[in-house]
Design a protein around this motif. Structure first.
Motif, short mmCIF file in Angstrom:
data_model
loop_
_atom_site.label_atom_id
_atom_site.label_comp_id
_atom_site.label_asym_id
_atom_site.label_seq_id
_atom_site.Cartn_x
_atom_site.Cartn_y
_atom_site.Cartn_z
N ASP A 157 0.82 -1.22 0.00
CA ASP A 157 0.00 0.00 0.00
C ASP A 157 0.85 1.27 0.00
N VAL A 158 1.99 1.24 0.70
CA VAL A 158 2.86 2.41 0.71
C VAL A 158 3.34 2.71 -0.71
N GLU A 159 3.71 1.66 -1.43
CA GLU A 159 4.21 1.86 -2.80
C GLU A 159 3.09 2.30 -3.74
N VAL A 160 1.86 1.88 -3.48
CA VAL A 160 0.74 2.36 -4.30
C VAL A 160 0.62 3.87 -4.17
N GLY A 161 0.79 4.39 -2.95
CA GLY A 161 0.76 5.84 -2.75
C GLY A 161 1.90 6.53 -3.46
N THR A 204 3.79 -9.91 -10.56
CA THR A 204 2.63 -9.68 -9.69
C THR A 204 2.82 -8.38 -8.92
N GLY A 205 1.70 -7.72 -8.62
CA GLY A 205 1.73 -6.48 -7.85
C GLY A 205 0.33 -5.95 -7.68
N LEU A 206 0.22 -4.92 -6.85
CA LEU A 206 -1.07 -4.28 -6.64
C LEU A 206 -1.41 -3.30 -7.76
#
Length: 403
Positions: A96-100, A132-134
């Motif tokens: 989630d941090v990397e999504v931000g 794979t990833g978000l």
């Protein structure tokens, strides 16, 4: 007396000599390189990526030069029949941090005028079945080439247009007067001199020492080149079709490194890396290389201790993973879980010349300093290879007066 001497036979030095001769046909331009061939250090040990400029602060030299440099690099490669493969790049978020952070990168990329597309997890899987990833950011204008071949072509162009390139020649002294700059050179143990109206120094891993010879690296404004080893692996031939694009993690914005990534190469392979391990030798590429002079230089530098206090935990983790392939592998398995430790085959390491200021600031952008008759490129981190042509134009502007 020569018109210009360029110190350093990496891509920035050769592109600068090429640019000066393009502007001033017939000028007496000499390139000196201490190694036996051009492109022996940072230029010859990088990933071969033509970067698009997604990471860099809008308005910074990096952002400006990268966009222009990518176009110029492609043009030059086409002219010289040097292979370029347009791969595109996927920056993959795995938490989630990397999504931000990915959202911030998207805004930055668009502010830099780049064409990018956000992908969800399903779209990422459809595009790259082994990744794979978000989510991911697809950067369209990214490619790969052979920068050593670019340097050889530039050196040939310098000679063809009336300049000279001398290898195995080290600069051991710089003396500037009101009328000229005199370089003391060491060539196989013999001392000679060359005088020029202008000197441009593109010293890479030796940039701080060469700047000190010109009196540009003292006091509160001093900087130190700290070597960071970028260790690579290569995937076996059986994995050659693993990915279509270049696959990058989301970088830590506090560090000037892009993280361990999967990079296709123009010879059809895939490399894994680099990490960023504090080096104990500026030019020692074998694992375990130590140069006591290099270690003592940064150990005495106050800024290095400031860096160490801020990033000691990251530094220890990088050192641990350097010696344990399984630790290195974990960095890649975050976005490509099917890879195994047996897939990590040997590949030569690179060494990044990272400038650190006296107050402990890691210099992220290009750093250029000058005297009346010298111009020193003191920090030219990635994407310097991509940006070499506009860097050369900028340096040529600074060195232009012929007085």
């Amino acid at each position: 007396m020569r018109d210009v001497v360029v110190v350093g036979g990496g891509i920035v030095g050769l592109a600068t000599a090429h640019e000066i001769l393009r502007r001033r046909p017939g000028a007496d331009v000499l390139v000196v390189e201490k190694e036996s061939e051009v492109a022996r250090h940072q230029t010859g040990h990088n990933s071969g990526v033509i970067h698009a400029g997604v990471y860099y602060a809008p308005g910074s030299l990096k952002a400006r030069f990268c966009t222009e440099g990518a176009a110029r690099t492609r043009e030059y490669c086409a002219e010289k029949h040097i292979p370029v493969v347009d791969t595109g790049k996927l920056v993959v978020a795995t938490n989630d941090v990397e999504v931000g952070r990915l959202a911030d990168l998207t805004d930055r990329a668009r502010a830099n005028g780049l064409s990018v597309t956000r992908l969800g997890a399903g779209e990422l899987r459809d595009r790259e079945p082994h990744v794979t990833g978000l989510g991911a950011l697809h950067v369209h204008a990214t490619g790969i080439t052979d920068y050593v071949a670019v340097c050889r072509a530039l050196a040939a162009d310098v000679v063809a247009t009336g300049g000279s390139v001398r290898t195995s020649v080290a600069v051991v002294g710089i003396e500037e007067t009101t009328d000229a700059v005199t370089l003391t050179l060491d060539e196989h143990g013999w001392r000679t001199t060359e005088s020029a109206r202008r000197v441009v120094v593109c010293g890479g891993l030796q940039a701080d020492r060469l700047a000190a010879m010109s009196g540009l690296n003292t006091g509160a404004d001093s900087f130190q080149i700290v070597p960071f080893r970028g260790e690579y692996h290569r995937l076996p031939a059986s994995r050659a079709g693993l990915v279509d694009a270049l696959i990058y993690p989301v970088p830590d914005p506090d560090l000037p490194f892009l993280g361990v990534h999967l990079t296709r190469t123009v010879d059809g392979g895939i490399t894994v890396g680099p990490n960023a391990v504090l080096g104990f030798s500026r030019e020692g590429y074998r694992k375990g290389s130590v140069d006591l002079r290099d270690v003592a230089a940064y150990a005495r530098f106050p800024g290095m201790w400031s860096v160490a206090r801020r990033h000691w935990r990251t530094g220890l983790e990088e050192q641990r993973d350097s010696w344990r392939r399984r630790g290195y592998l974990r960095l890649v398995q975050r976005y490509c879980p099917e890879l195994t430790v047996d897939d990590l085959l040997p590949e030569p390491a690179g060494i990044r010349a990272q400038a650190v200021l006296r107050d402990g600031t890691l210099v992220h952008d290009f750093l250029v300093r000058r005297t009346a008759r010298t111009v020193h490129v003191c920090n030219a981190p990635s994407p310097a290879a991509t940006s070499a042509f506009p860097i050369a134009a900028h340096v040529a502007d600074l060195a232009a007066p012929a007085g």
